[in-house]
Design an enzyme around this catalytic site. Structure first.
Site, PDB file in Angstrom:
ATOM      1  N   GLU A  38     126.655  -7.664  -2.992  1.00 59.89           N
ATOM      2  CA  GLU A  38     126.594  -6.239  -3.352  1.00 59.89           C
ATOM      3  C   GLU A  38     127.900  -5.572  -2.934  1.00 59.89           C
ATOM      4  O   GLU A  38     128.325  -5.694  -1.789  1.00 59.89           O
ATOM      5  CB  GLU A  38     125.382  -5.597  -2.672  1.00 59.89           C
ATOM      6  CG  GLU A  38     125.342  -4.089  -2.685  1.00 59.89           C
ATOM      7  CD  GLU A  38     125.386  -3.459  -4.081  1.00 59.89           C
ATOM      8  OE1 GLU A  38     124.643  -3.903  -4.975  1.00 59.89           O
ATOM      9  OE2 GLU A  38     126.188  -2.521  -4.281  1.00 59.89           O
ATOM     10  N   ARG A 191     121.358  15.807 -12.489  1.00 63.65           N
ATOM     11  CA  ARG A 191     120.159  15.319 -11.793  1.00 63.65           C
ATOM     12  C   ARG A 191     120.093  15.924 -10.401  1.00 63.65           C
ATOM     13  O   ARG A 191     121.102  16.016  -9.705  1.00 63.65           O
ATOM     14  CB  ARG A 191     120.182  13.790 -11.649  1.00 63.65           C
ATOM     15  CG  ARG A 191     120.304  13.061 -12.952  1.00 63.65           C
ATOM     16  CD  ARG A 191     119.928  11.608 -12.797  1.00 63.65           C
ATOM     17  NE  ARG A 191     118.474  11.465 -12.726  1.00 63.65           N
ATOM     18  CZ  ARG A 191     117.832  10.314 -12.815  1.00 63.65           C
ATOM     19  NH1 ARG A 191     118.486   9.198 -12.932  1.00 63.65           N
ATOM     20  NH2 ARG A 191     116.520  10.269 -12.758  1.00 63.65           N
ATOM     21  N   TYR A 228     109.732  15.764 -13.316  1.00 54.84           N
ATOM     22  CA  TYR A 228     108.524  15.072 -12.853  1.00 54.84           C
ATOM     23  C   TYR A 228     108.566  14.884 -11.337  1.00 54.84           C
ATOM     24  O   TYR A 228     109.642  14.817 -10.744  1.00 54.84           O
ATOM     25  CB  TYR A 228     108.302  13.740 -13.575  1.00 54.84           C
ATOM     26  CG  TYR A 228     109.457  12.766 -13.555  1.00 54.84           C
ATOM     27  CD1 TYR A 228     109.579  11.822 -12.554  1.00 54.84           C
ATOM     28  CD2 TYR A 228     110.418  12.771 -14.567  1.00 54.84           C
ATOM     29  CE1 TYR A 228     110.614  10.908 -12.552  1.00 54.84           C
ATOM     30  CE2 TYR A 228     111.466  11.858 -14.581  1.00 54.84           C
ATOM     31  CZ  TYR A 228     111.558  10.927 -13.557  1.00 54.84           C
ATOM     32  OH  TYR A 228     112.595  10.023 -13.560  1.00 54.84           O
ATOM     33  N   ASP A 310     121.147  -3.533 -16.710  1.00 55.81           N
ATOM     34  CA  ASP A 310     122.162  -2.731 -17.399  1.00 55.81           C
ATOM     35  C   ASP A 310     123.410  -3.541 -17.755  1.00 55.81           C
ATOM     36  O   ASP A 310     124.163  -3.159 -18.640  1.00 55.81           O
ATOM     37  CB  ASP A 310     122.576  -1.539 -16.518  1.00 55.81           C
ATOM     38  CG  ASP A 310     121.602  -0.373 -16.621  1.00 55.81           C
ATOM     39  OD1 ASP A 310     120.552  -0.532 -17.290  1.00 55.81           O
ATOM     40  OD2 ASP A 310     121.879   0.696 -16.041  1.00 55.81           O
ATOM     41  N   GLY A 323     115.350   0.801 -15.837  1.00 54.34           N
ATOM     42  CA  GLY A 323     114.923   0.045 -14.664  1.00 54.34           C
ATOM     43  C   GLY A 323     113.791  -0.908 -15.022  1.00 54.34           C
ATOM     44  O   GLY A 323     113.745  -2.049 -14.555  1.00 54.34           O
TER      45      GLY A 323
HETATM   46  C1  LIG Z   1     120.117   9.808 -15.890  1.00 50.99           C
HETATM   47  C2  LIG Z   1     119.383   8.514 -15.807  1.00 50.99           C
HETATM   48  C3  LIG Z   1     117.999   8.494 -15.644  1.00 50.99           C
HETATM   49  C4  LIG Z   1     117.301   7.283 -15.565  1.00 50.99           C
HETATM   50  N1  LIG Z   1     115.951   7.296 -15.399  1.00 50.99           N
HETATM   51  C5  LIG Z   1     115.264   6.124 -15.387  1.00 50.99           C
HETATM   52  C6  LIG Z   1     113.861   6.086 -15.239  1.00 50.99           C
HETATM   53  O1  LIG Z   1     113.190   7.101 -15.111  1.00 50.99           O
HETATM   54  N2  LIG Z   1     113.240   4.878 -15.275  1.00 50.99           N
HETATM   55  C7  LIG Z   1     113.933   3.713 -15.438  1.00 50.99           C
HETATM   56  O2  LIG Z   1     113.309   2.649 -15.506  1.00 50.99           O
HETATM   57  N3  LIG Z   1     115.267   3.710 -15.548  1.00 50.99           N
HETATM   58  C8  LIG Z   1     115.957   4.887 -15.525  1.00 50.99           C
HETATM   59  N4  LIG Z   1     117.303   4.885 -15.666  1.00 50.99           N
HETATM   60  C9  LIG Z   1     118.000   3.612 -15.853  1.00 50.99           C
HETATM   61  C10 LIG Z   1     118.077   2.805 -14.586  1.00 50.99           C
HETATM   62  O3  LIG Z   1     118.651   3.563 -13.564  1.00 50.99           O
HETATM   63  C11 LIG Z   1     118.926   1.565 -14.808  1.00 50.99           C
HETATM   64  O4  LIG Z   1     118.667   1.036 -16.076  1.00 50.99           O
HETATM   65  C12 LIG Z   1     118.594   0.531 -13.736  1.00 50.99           C
HETATM   66  O5  LIG Z   1     118.999   0.986 -12.472  1.00 50.99           O
HETATM   67  C13 LIG Z   1     119.284  -0.791 -14.053  1.00 50.99           C
HETATM   68  O6  LIG Z   1     119.158  -1.689 -12.983  1.00 50.99           O
HETATM   69  P1  LIG Z   1     120.318  -2.741 -12.687  1.00 50.99           P
HETATM   70  O7  LIG Z   1     119.873  -3.548 -11.549  1.00 50.99           O
HETATM   71  O8  LIG Z   1     120.702  -3.430 -13.940  1.00 50.99           O
HETATM   72  O9  LIG Z   1     121.549  -1.853 -12.304  1.00 50.99           O
HETATM   73  P2  LIG Z   1     121.734  -0.947 -11.012  1.00 50.99           P
HETATM   74  O10 LIG Z   1     120.420  -0.504 -10.480  1.00 50.99           O
HETATM   75  O11 LIG Z   1     122.752   0.049 -11.393  1.00 50.99           O
HETATM   76  O12 LIG Z   1     122.336  -1.951  -9.941  1.00 50.99           O
HETATM   77  C14 LIG Z   1     123.610  -2.547 -10.056  1.00 50.99           C
HETATM   78  C15 LIG Z   1     124.044  -2.941  -8.650  1.00 50.99           C
HETATM   79  O13 LIG Z   1     125.210  -3.748  -8.758  1.00 50.99           O
HETATM   80  C16 LIG Z   1     126.162  -3.308  -7.808  1.00 50.99           C
HETATM   81  N5  LIG Z   1     127.473  -3.701  -8.342  1.00 50.99           N
HETATM   82  C17 LIG Z   1     128.131  -3.165  -9.385  1.00 50.99           C
HETATM   83  N6  LIG Z   1     129.283  -3.816  -9.601  1.00 50.99           N
HETATM   84  C18 LIG Z   1     129.350  -4.797  -8.670  1.00 50.99           C
HETATM   85  C19 LIG Z   1     130.305  -5.810  -8.387  1.00 50.99           C
HETATM   86  N7  LIG Z   1     131.443  -5.939  -9.098  1.00 50.99           N
HETATM   87  N8  LIG Z   1     130.068  -6.664  -7.362  1.00 50.99           N
HETATM   88  C20 LIG Z   1     128.921  -6.563  -6.623  1.00 50.99           C
HETATM   89  N9  LIG Z   1     127.995  -5.592  -6.838  1.00 50.99           N
HETATM   90  C21 LIG Z   1     128.200  -4.743  -7.862  1.00 50.99           C
HETATM   91  C22 LIG Z   1     125.941  -1.815  -7.718  1.00 50.99           C
HETATM   92  O14 LIG Z   1     126.460  -1.267  -6.514  1.00 50.99           O
HETATM   93  C23 LIG Z   1     124.424  -1.744  -7.785  1.00 50.99           C
HETATM   94  O15 LIG Z   1     123.837  -1.891  -6.514  1.00 50.99           O
HETATM   95  C24 LIG Z   1     118.010   6.068 -15.696  1.00 50.99           C
HETATM   96  C25 LIG Z   1     119.409   6.073 -15.845  1.00 50.99           C
HETATM   97  C26 LIG Z   1     120.090   7.289 -15.910  1.00 50.99           C
HETATM   98  C27 LIG Z   1     121.602   7.261 -16.085  1.00 50.99           C
END
Ligand SMILES: Cc1cc2nc3c(=O)[nH]c(=O)nc-3n(C[C@H](O)[C@H](O)[C@H](O)COP(=O)(O)OP(=O)(O)OC[C@H]3O[C@@H](n4cnc5c(N)ncnc54)[C@H](O)[C@@H]3O)c2cc1C
Length: 440
Positions: A38, A191, A228, A310, A323
């Site tokens: 991380e 937000r 919410y 993502d 998420g």
């Molecule tokens: C405005 C907004 C509202 C949202 N509301 C919702 C909701 O209500 N419900 C929902 O399900 N989703 C929601 N989402 C989407 C959700 O936040 C993401 O889709 C979700 O967090 C994706 O999870 P992830 O693990 O892929 O990425 P993330 O949770 O972003 O995690 C990525 C991790 O990788 C780490 N990282 C990044 N680059 C590197 C690197 N080079 N080396 C090591 N670590 C790294 C980051 O620090 C982070 O900890 C929302 C998004 C936005 C923008």
């Protein structure tokens, strides 16, 4: 295979966000050895809330996270309003318990993230605790060596590498090739969170929290406010989406402190109680998020490396599914790589993971995109001509379409689905090897 021949896979995960941690839990519970890298110094999540729709709440429950034990609350009401405060519709969502297999919940992201982390590293959980290396920014991957390369030059090799590094993924371009960065969608969101007690204490704003567990959407043609509660109904979460032509292309520009006056100006056409509500936002605690988007990638896997969450499919927030889809990916990944999987079979299994997940995640992503705000307004028909105005009263076509899509979306079980795909894959593999033996 005798038990002495069964070797756990060494799983390396870049990114300990919601997706990476879910995958880590699912892999450790399957019996594999897991290490997460991380980039942040400490594992901290954003001060915001998230939906835990039924398709995700069932999965985290199976992994041992009981949302209601960690402040998660049920959606009890879903309402849509116009800018003038007029109610467009209100649904009693408590009935969704019968409609969907699992509860539709709302959670603070920090609570969700901490709970996932706790389970990933807990000594008493099934399997070996996952290790998390913080301050470990991944900069590349070596496909020959199957190794993650860190900013400090360290190389870590494993049997499976997962890119869970979020919307600005580094591993994405390594897997796909070329430039495949997510781009500004032309939409942004403010937000923030407010204590429910503060809103309730003000007679002008008390109406917004008169019912618990209420998800309310306030629609204008080119902007919307989604509100919410979370954390035992003690906090109210605001996502105020609007059109935004700016291009905050640097990571540092993202999730930055926002200008309160700018927010109030953008949403000034809403009725006075809403302005009073937005005015309560603490100036230093409003974050501005540019919403990024990316067309479906040609692939999510290369060799023993797979993208998830993502990194594979960034989401706009209009269905609260980003998420949830990351959680589905994490669970599906572990399901197709059960204990006993040999290293030489990993690449084929990751292709199977993509087969399990690609079509569904892309479909949910496409529908989310259509439900977003656009310069032609929110009330355009999904299947009609863009910009066609919907009825002045009654649910917007967006709301109707979202409701219909919810059946498909919320009743999916990514774990069962991936297990069925694996069974089918193994059956076909066995048939192929028997056919080969017959030919010899
Ligand atoms: C405005 C907004 C509202 C949202 N509301 C919702 C909701 O209500 N419900 C929902 O399900 N989703 C929601 N989402 C989407 C959700 O936040 C993401 O889709 C979700 O967090 C994706 O999870 P992830 O693990 O892929 O990425 P993330 O949770 O972003 O995690 C990525 C991790 O990788 C780490 N990282 C990044 N680059 C590197 C690197 N080079 N080396 C090591 N670590 C790294 C980051 O620090 C982070 O900890 C929302 C998004 C936005 C923008």
């Amino acid at each position: 295979m005798s038990s002495s021949e069964i070797k756990p896979l060494r799983i390396l995960i870049s990114g300990a966000g919601i997706g990476g941690l879910t995958a880590a839990i699912a892999f450790r519970q399957a019996g594999h050895s897991v290490k997460l890298f991380e980039k942040s110094r400490v594992l901290n999540e954003l001060g915001a809330a998230m939906h835990l729709a039924p398709n995700a709440s069932g999965l985290v429950r199976r992994l041992g996270l009981v949302p209601e034990m960690k402040g998660g609350i049920r959606v009890e009401w879903v309402s849509e309003y116009g800018t003038d405060g007029s109610l467009v519709f209100e649904i009693d969502a408590s009935q969704t318990t019968d409609k969907y297999r699992h509860p539709w919940q709302l959670m603070h992201r920090v609570d969700m993230h901490s709970a996932l982390k706790e389970i990933a590293v807990a000594k008493e959980e099934r399997g070996v605790p996952a290790a998390i290396a913080t301050s470990s920014r991944v900069v590349d991957v070596d496909f020959e060596e199957n190794a993650l390369i860190l900013e400090n030059g360290e190389r870590h090799s494993g049997d499976v590498i997962i890119g869970a590094d979020g919307v600005r993924s580094v591993l994405r371009s390594a897997v796909v090739g070329g430039n495949c960065s997510a781009n500004p969608s032309g939409q942004s969101a403010f937000r923030f969170l407010l204590p429910v007690s503060e809103i309730l204490a003000d007679p002008v704003t008390a109406q917004f929290v008169a019912k618990t567990g209420k998800l309310q959407v306030w629609m204008a043609d080119d902007k919307r406010i989604v509100i919410y509660p979370c954390r035992y109904n003690l906090l109210l979460n605001f996502v105020c989406c609007h059109l935004d032509a700016r291009n905050c292309s640097h990571e540092e520009d993202w999730g930055q402190d926002a200008n309160k006056a700018e927010m109030l100006d953008i949403f000034k056409d809403f009725f006075p109680p809403m302005i009073a509500l937005l005015s309560k936002a603490p100036a230093g605690e409003i974050k501005h998020w540019q919403l990024l988007d990316l067309p479906a990638l040609p692939t999510w896997v290369k060799g023993n490396v797979a993208l998830m969450g993502d990194a594979a499919h960034p989401f706009l927030p209009y269905q609260g599914q980003g998420g949830a889809q990351a959680i589905e990916d994490g669970v599906a990944l572990a399901a197709v790589l059960p204990l006993g999987t040999k290293k030489e079979d990993v690449a084929d299994r990751l292709k199977l993971y993509q087969e399990c997940r690609y079509e569904r995640a892309t479909r949910v992503q496409d529908v989310t995109r259509m439900l977003g705000i656009s310069p032609t307004g929110n009330r355009e028909k999904l299947n009609g001509k863009p910009g066609t105005p919907a009825r002045a009263s009654g649910p917007t076509t967006n709301s109707i379409a979202a409701g219909q899509f919810a059946e498909y979306n919320y009743n999916h079980d990514a774990y069962v689905s991936a297990c069925e795909k694996l069974d089918q894959f193994l059956k076909e593999e066995k048939e192929r090897s028997e056919d080969k033996r017959c030919l010899i």
